[in-house]
Design a protein around this motif. Structure first.
Motif, PDB file in Angstrom:
ATOM      1  N   ASP A  33      16.873   3.029 -57.138  1.00 51.74           N
ATOM      2  CA  ASP A  33      17.756   4.002 -56.503  1.00 51.74           C
ATOM      3  C   ASP A  33      17.305   4.420 -55.111  1.00 51.74           C
ATOM      4  OD1 ASP A  33      19.578   4.103 -58.647  1.00 51.74           O
ATOM      5  OD2 ASP A  33      18.246   5.444 -59.745  1.00 51.74           O
ATOM      6  N   VAL A  34      16.901   3.453 -54.305  1.00 55.24           N
ATOM      7  CA  VAL A  34      16.550   3.709 -52.910  1.00 55.24           C
ATOM      8  C   VAL A  34      17.255   2.666 -52.056  1.00 55.24           C
ATOM      9  CG1 VAL A  34      14.687   3.743 -51.191  1.00 55.24           C
ATOM     10  CG2 VAL A  34      14.304   4.728 -53.461  1.00 55.24           C
ATOM     11  N   GLU A  35      17.996   3.140 -51.078  1.00 57.25           N
ATOM     12  CA  GLU A  35      18.606   2.239 -50.105  1.00 57.25           C
ATOM     13  C   GLU A  35      17.561   1.948 -49.036  1.00 57.25           C
ATOM     14  OE1 GLU A  35      22.245   2.117 -46.855  1.00 57.25           O
ATOM     15  OE2 GLU A  35      21.984   3.887 -48.111  1.00 57.25           O
ATOM     16  N   VAL A  36      17.438   0.691 -48.650  1.00 59.39           N
ATOM     17  CA  VAL A  36      16.434   0.282 -47.675  1.00 59.39           C
ATOM     18  C   VAL A  36      17.133  -0.289 -46.442  1.00 59.39           C
ATOM     19  CG1 VAL A  36      14.438  -1.205 -47.236  1.00 59.39           C
ATOM     20  CG2 VAL A  36      14.793  -0.224 -49.518  1.00 59.39           C
ATOM     21  N   VAL A  37      16.787   0.235 -45.288  1.00 55.78           N
ATOM     22  CA  VAL A  37      17.300  -0.248 -44.007  1.00 55.78           C
ATOM     23  C   VAL A  37      16.105  -0.705 -43.188  1.00 55.78           C
ATOM     24  CG1 VAL A  37      18.523   0.367 -41.885  1.00 55.78           C
ATOM     25  CG2 VAL A  37      19.256   1.339 -44.085  1.00 55.78           C
ATOM     26  N   VAL A  38      16.147  -1.944 -42.709  1.00 56.48           N
ATOM     27  CA  VAL A  38      15.044  -2.512 -41.932  1.00 56.48           C
ATOM     28  C   VAL A  38      15.561  -2.846 -40.546  1.00 56.48           C
ATOM     29  CG1 VAL A  38      13.334  -4.358 -41.788  1.00 56.48           C
ATOM     30  CG2 VAL A  38      14.066  -3.505 -44.032  1.00 56.48           C
ATOM     31  N   LYS A  39      14.859  -2.328 -39.530  1.00 56.03           N
ATOM     32  CA  LYS A  39      15.264  -2.584 -38.150  1.00 56.03           C
ATOM     33  C   LYS A  39      14.038  -2.782 -37.263  1.00 56.03           C
ATOM     34  CE  LYS A  39      19.749  -0.438 -38.076  1.00 56.03           C
ATOM     35  NZ  LYS A  39      20.699   0.262 -37.226  1.00 56.03           N
ATOM     36  N   ALA A  40      14.229  -3.589 -36.235  1.00 57.34           N
ATOM     37  CA  ALA A  40      13.234  -3.691 -35.175  1.00 57.34           C
ATOM     38  C   ALA A  40      13.328  -2.417 -34.344  1.00 57.34           C
ATOM     39  CB  ALA A  40      13.516  -4.925 -34.323  1.00 57.34           C
ATOM     40  N   ALA A  69       7.714  -1.488 -27.815  1.00 52.85           N
ATOM     41  CA  ALA A  69       8.979  -1.366 -28.532  1.00 52.85           C
ATOM     42  C   ALA A  69       8.994  -0.115 -29.408  1.00 52.85           C
ATOM     43  CB  ALA A  69       9.237  -2.612 -29.370  1.00 52.85           C
ATOM     44  N   LEU A  70       7.896   0.163 -30.125  1.00 50.62           N
ATOM     45  CA  LEU A  70       7.861   1.369 -30.956  1.00 50.62           C
ATOM     46  C   LEU A  70       7.848   2.615 -30.076  1.00 50.62           C
ATOM     47  CD1 LEU A  70       7.859   2.393 -33.872  1.00 50.62           C
ATOM     48  CD2 LEU A  70       5.373   2.537 -33.716  1.00 50.62           C
ATOM     49  N   LYS A  71       7.141   2.567 -28.960  1.00 45.91           N
ATOM     50  CA  LYS A  71       7.137   3.703 -28.029  1.00 45.91           C
ATOM     51  C   LYS A  71       8.549   3.958 -27.507  1.00 45.91           C
ATOM     52  CE  LYS A  71       5.248   6.841 -25.281  1.00 45.91           C
ATOM     53  NZ  LYS A  71       6.383   7.474 -24.630  1.00 45.91           N
ATOM     54  N   ASP A  72       9.281   2.893 -27.198  1.00 44.53           N
ATOM     55  CA  ASP A  72      10.663   3.031 -26.748  1.00 44.53           C
ATOM     56  C   ASP A  72      11.524   3.692 -27.829  1.00 44.53           C
ATOM     57  OD1 ASP A  72      12.984   2.153 -24.860  1.00 44.53           O
ATOM     58  OD2 ASP A  72      13.550   1.374 -26.835  1.00 44.53           O
ATOM     59  N   PHE A  73      11.329   3.283 -29.088  1.00 42.17           N
ATOM     60  CA  PHE A  73      12.045   3.903 -30.208  1.00 42.17           C
ATOM     61  C   PHE A  73      11.775   5.408 -30.237  1.00 42.17           C
ATOM     62  CE2 PHE A  73      11.358   5.465 -34.567  1.00 42.17           C
ATOM     63  CZ  PHE A  73      12.669   5.510 -35.009  1.00 42.17           C
ATOM     64  N   PHE A  74      10.521   5.792 -30.114  1.00 44.55           N
ATOM     65  CA  PHE A  74      10.180   7.214 -30.110  1.00 44.55           C
ATOM     66  C   PHE A  74      10.780   7.928 -28.897  1.00 44.55           C
ATOM     67  CE2 PHE A  74       6.318   6.367 -32.919  1.00 44.55           C
ATOM     68  CZ  PHE A  74       6.821   7.062 -34.004  1.00 44.55           C
ATOM     69  N   ASP A  75      10.709   7.287 -27.734  1.00 44.16           N
ATOM     70  CA  ASP A  75      11.269   7.904 -26.522  1.00 44.16           C
ATOM     71  C   ASP A  75      12.760   8.195 -26.678  1.00 44.16           C
ATOM     72  OD1 ASP A  75       8.832   7.849 -25.214  1.00 44.16           O
ATOM     73  OD2 ASP A  75       9.298   6.052 -24.031  1.00 44.16           O
ATOM     74  N   ARG A  76      13.501   7.269 -27.286  1.00 44.92           N
ATOM     75  CA  ARG A  76      14.944   7.446 -27.445  1.00 44.92           C
ATOM     76  C   ARG A  76      15.299   8.392 -28.589  1.00 44.92           C
ATOM     77  NH1 ARG A  76      16.903   3.275 -29.438  1.00 44.92           N
ATOM     78  NH2 ARG A  76      15.056   1.991 -29.632  1.00 44.92           N
ATOM     79  N   SER A  77      14.399   8.537 -29.545  1.00 44.56           N
ATOM     80  CA  SER A  77      14.719   9.287 -30.757  1.00 44.56           C
ATOM     81  C   SER A  77      14.136  10.691 -30.810  1.00 44.56           C
ATOM     82  CB  SER A  77      14.230   8.507 -31.992  1.00 44.56           C
ATOM     83  OG  SER A  77      14.825   7.233 -32.046  1.00 44.56           O
TER      84      SER A  77
END
Length: 153
Positions: A33-40, A69-77
């Motif tokens: 009962d867990v939905e999993v979403v995987v993204k770059a 790429a992870l830093k960019d994710f944090f910057d945008r989020s």
């Protein structure tokens, strides 16, 4: 149904194996009962964080820091999710060619600023590639997904 978001940088065949292991762990047959979403990281954004109930982050160690790429994710989020996702359960794995200390410190600083909570201790995979790294990431992901399903994280 609770949603686990996996945001993992995978610039090589081995780091792709780690992201696949994370997905495999979250889809363990005992976890129903867990939905999993995987993204770059470059594909994920604040809307994904706002829609999840826990997050698993994966990064390489790049010059003693997280991947760009992870830093960019944090910057945008960061600001779009700051107020709404305080307390979000999170976990982290780092593929470190050296020690991963700077990478871990950088991600921990952002997680602290976001006021997320650690569901599991960060996992650092140090040194030359070992097949056991994929197993460790799979176990980490399985633990996060199981905790999410059980409502304990």
């Amino acid at each position: 149904m609770p949603r686990l978001l996996i945001v993992a940088h995978a610039p090589s065949a081995n780091t792709l194996r780690l992201r696949e292991a994370a997905e495999r762990g979250a889809h363990h047959p005992d976890i129903e009962d867990v939905e999993v979403v995987v993204k770059a990281p470059l594909e994920a954004g604040p809307e994904d964080v706002l829609a999840c109930d826990a997050i698993l982050l994966g990064t390489t160690e790049n010059l003693g820091y997280m991947s760009g790429a992870l830093k960019d994710f944090f910057d945008r989020s960061y600001y779009p999710v700051l107020e709404e996702k305080q307390g979000l359960p999170c976990a982290l794995y780092i593929r470190a060619g050296r020690d991963g200390t700077g990478t871990r410190r950088a991600v921990e600083g952002i997680v602290t600023g976001l006021r997320w909570k650690w569901a599991q201790e960060p996992l650092t995979l140090r040194g030359k590639w070992q097949d056991a790294f994929a197993e460790q990431v799979e176990e980490l992901s399985m633990a996060v997904a199981a905790g999410l399903e059980a409502g304990v994280i």
